[in-house]
Every structure is written in C-alpha cells, then in structure tokens.
Design a protein around this motif. Structure first.
Motif, short mmCIF file in Angstrom:
data_model
loop_
_atom_site.label_atom_id
_atom_site.label_comp_id
_atom_site.label_asym_id
_atom_site.label_seq_id
_atom_site.Cartn_x
_atom_site.Cartn_y
_atom_site.Cartn_z
N VAL A 197 0.84 -1.20 0.00
CA VAL A 197 0.00 0.00 0.00
C VAL A 197 0.88 1.25 0.00
O VAL A 197 0.63 2.19 -0.76
CB VAL A 197 -0.98 -0.01 1.19
N LEU A 198 1.90 1.28 0.83
CA LEU A 198 2.79 2.44 0.89
C LEU A 198 3.55 2.63 -0.42
O LEU A 198 3.74 3.77 -0.88
CB LEU A 198 3.75 2.33 2.07
N ALA A 199 3.98 1.53 -1.04
CA ALA A 199 4.67 1.62 -2.34
C ALA A 199 3.72 2.15 -3.41
O ALA A 199 4.10 2.99 -4.24
CB ALA A 199 5.22 0.25 -2.73
N GLU A 200 2.49 1.68 -3.39
CA GLU A 200 1.47 2.14 -4.35
C GLU A 200 1.17 3.62 -4.14
O GLU A 200 1.03 4.37 -5.10
CB GLU A 200 0.20 1.30 -4.22
N LEU A 201 1.09 4.04 -2.89
CA LEU A 201 0.86 5.45 -2.57
C LEU A 201 1.98 6.31 -3.17
O LEU A 201 1.70 7.33 -3.81
CB LEU A 201 0.79 5.65 -1.06
N ALA A 202 3.22 5.92 -2.97
CA ALA A 202 4.35 6.69 -3.49
C ALA A 202 4.30 6.76 -5.02
O ALA A 202 4.51 7.83 -5.61
CB ALA A 202 5.66 6.07 -3.02
N GLU A 203 4.01 5.63 -5.65
CA GLU A 203 3.97 5.58 -7.11
C GLU A 203 2.86 6.46 -7.67
O GLU A 203 3.09 7.26 -8.59
CB GLU A 203 3.77 4.14 -7.57
N LYS A 204 1.66 6.33 -7.14
CA LYS A 204 0.52 7.10 -7.67
C LYS A 204 0.66 8.59 -7.35
O LYS A 204 0.28 9.43 -8.16
CB LYS A 204 -0.81 6.56 -7.12
N GLN B 238 2.99 10.04 -9.83
CA GLN B 238 2.33 10.16 -11.13
C GLN B 238 1.23 11.22 -11.15
O GLN B 238 0.68 11.52 -12.21
CB GLN B 238 1.73 8.81 -11.54
N GLY B 239 0.90 11.77 -9.98
CA GLY B 239 -0.16 12.78 -9.89
C GLY B 239 -1.56 12.19 -10.02
O GLY B 239 -2.50 12.87 -10.41
N ILE B 240 -1.70 10.93 -9.67
CA ILE B 240 -2.98 10.21 -9.77
C ILE B 240 -3.58 10.07 -8.37
O ILE B 240 -2.86 9.82 -7.42
CB ILE B 240 -2.75 8.81 -10.38
N ASN B 241 -4.91 10.20 -8.29
CA ASN B 241 -5.59 9.96 -7.02
C ASN B 241 -5.32 8.51 -6.60
O ASN B 241 -5.76 7.58 -7.28
CB ASN B 241 -7.09 10.21 -7.16
N PRO B 242 -4.63 8.30 -5.48
CA PRO B 242 -4.24 6.93 -5.12
C PRO B 242 -5.33 6.10 -4.46
O PRO B 242 -5.20 4.88 -4.38
CB PRO B 242 -3.09 7.16 -4.13
N GLU B 243 -6.41 6.73 -4.00
CA GLU B 243 -7.39 6.02 -3.16
C GLU B 243 -7.89 4.69 -3.74
O GLU B 243 -7.82 3.67 -3.05
CB GLU B 243 -8.55 6.93 -2.80
N PRO B 244 -8.39 4.64 -4.96
CA PRO B 244 -8.89 3.34 -5.45
C PRO B 244 -7.79 2.29 -5.56
O PRO B 244 -8.04 1.10 -5.34
CB PRO B 244 -9.51 3.66 -6.82
N PHE B 245 -6.59 2.71 -5.87
CA PHE B 245 -5.47 1.79 -5.99
C PHE B 245 -5.04 1.26 -4.62
O PHE B 245 -4.67 0.10 -4.48
CB PHE B 245 -4.28 2.48 -6.67
N LEU B 246 -5.13 2.12 -3.60
CA LEU B 246 -4.77 1.69 -2.25
C LEU B 246 -5.77 0.67 -1.72
O LEU B 246 -5.38 -0.29 -1.04
CB LEU B 246 -4.68 2.90 -1.31
N ARG B 247 -7.04 0.88 -2.00
CA ARG B 247 -8.06 -0.10 -1.60
C ARG B 247 -7.77 -1.46 -2.25
O ARG B 247 -7.86 -2.49 -1.60
CB ARG B 247 -9.46 0.37 -2.01
N ARG B 248 -7.43 -1.42 -3.52
CA ARG B 248 -7.14 -2.67 -4.24
C ARG B 248 -5.92 -3.36 -3.64
O ARG B 248 -5.93 -4.57 -3.41
CB ARG B 248 -6.94 -2.37 -5.72
N LYS B 249 -4.86 -2.60 -3.37
CA LYS B 249 -3.64 -3.19 -2.80
C LYS B 249 -3.90 -3.74 -1.40
O LYS B 249 -3.33 -4.76 -1.02
CB LYS B 249 -2.52 -2.15 -2.73
N ALA B 250 -4.74 -3.05 -0.62
CA ALA B 250 -5.04 -3.50 0.74
C ALA B 250 -5.86 -4.79 0.74
O ALA B 250 -5.83 -5.56 1.70
CB ALA B 250 -5.77 -2.41 1.52
N GLY B 251 -6.60 -5.02 -0.33
CA GLY B 251 -7.41 -6.23 -0.43
C GLY B 251 -8.70 -6.17 0.38
O GLY B 251 -9.41 -7.16 0.49
N VAL B 252 -8.99 -5.02 0.95
CA VAL B 252 -10.23 -4.78 1.69
C VAL B 252 -10.73 -3.40 1.28
O VAL B 252 -10.04 -2.68 0.56
CB VAL B 252 -10.02 -4.87 3.22
#
Length: 104
Positions: free
Chosen positions: A21-28, A31-45
C-alpha cells in the motif's frame, strides 16, 4: 479501551499489505494520480491506511504517542476515520481532529 481494540484489529487486517500500500501510494502520488482506489485494491479490503505508522511503531515512541496516534488515525481511509470522528471536517465538534482514546 474499545477504540484501541478496533485500531488493533484494523492494524492486523492491514498488516500483510502495508508495504505494498505504501509503495502504491508513493507511485501514484509521483504520477499525480488519485491513489485512493489503488490503495483499496492493494489492501485487499475496502479500507486502507496510508500512514507509515502502525501500532507497533506508534507505541515504540512513547514521547510522541499522542501525535503519532493522530497521524495514524488520519492515515486511514474516510470510512475508518469516521469511526473516530463522525463529523470528519473542520466544522465538526472536534474540529476535524480524531477522538483519541484516553492515554493515561
């Protein structure tokens, strides 16, 4: 006591995916992308925590427990933050600060 029980349970649920999740947050963020949907996916919940803190780290720094707890709670996705501050905005009775468990 109950707020800490809830926090501990949430912490346990998110522990296996915390680094991803933290790696995805840094990446998004880079990139200037809203990370929220990606963080939910990475968290698996359907919730996440974007704070680098977890309860073990938080309790391992006794001089800053209250500050670290606030930071940790504010790192959760909105639906989890609402558990601790149902107003969740600057005009709420707690001025947007989480309702912290008593720390004595």
């Amino acid at each position: 006591m109950l707020p800490f029980t809830v926090l501990r349970r949430l912490d346990c649920v998110l522990e296996p995916t915390k680094a991803a999740v933290l790696a995805e947050l840094a990446e998004k963020t880079k990139q200037g992308i809203n990370p929220e949907p990606f963080l939910r996916r990475k968290a698996g919940v359907n919730f996440f925590n974007q704070s680098p803190m977890d309860l073990k780290k938080l309790l391992g720094d006794p001089d800053y427990v209250a500050l670290n707890l606030t930071t940790y709670i504010q790192g959760f996705s909105p639906e989890v933050r609402d558990i601790f501050d149902p107003g969740g905005h600057p005009n709420s009775p707690t001025d947007g600060q989480p309702k912290l468990p008593h720390l004595s």
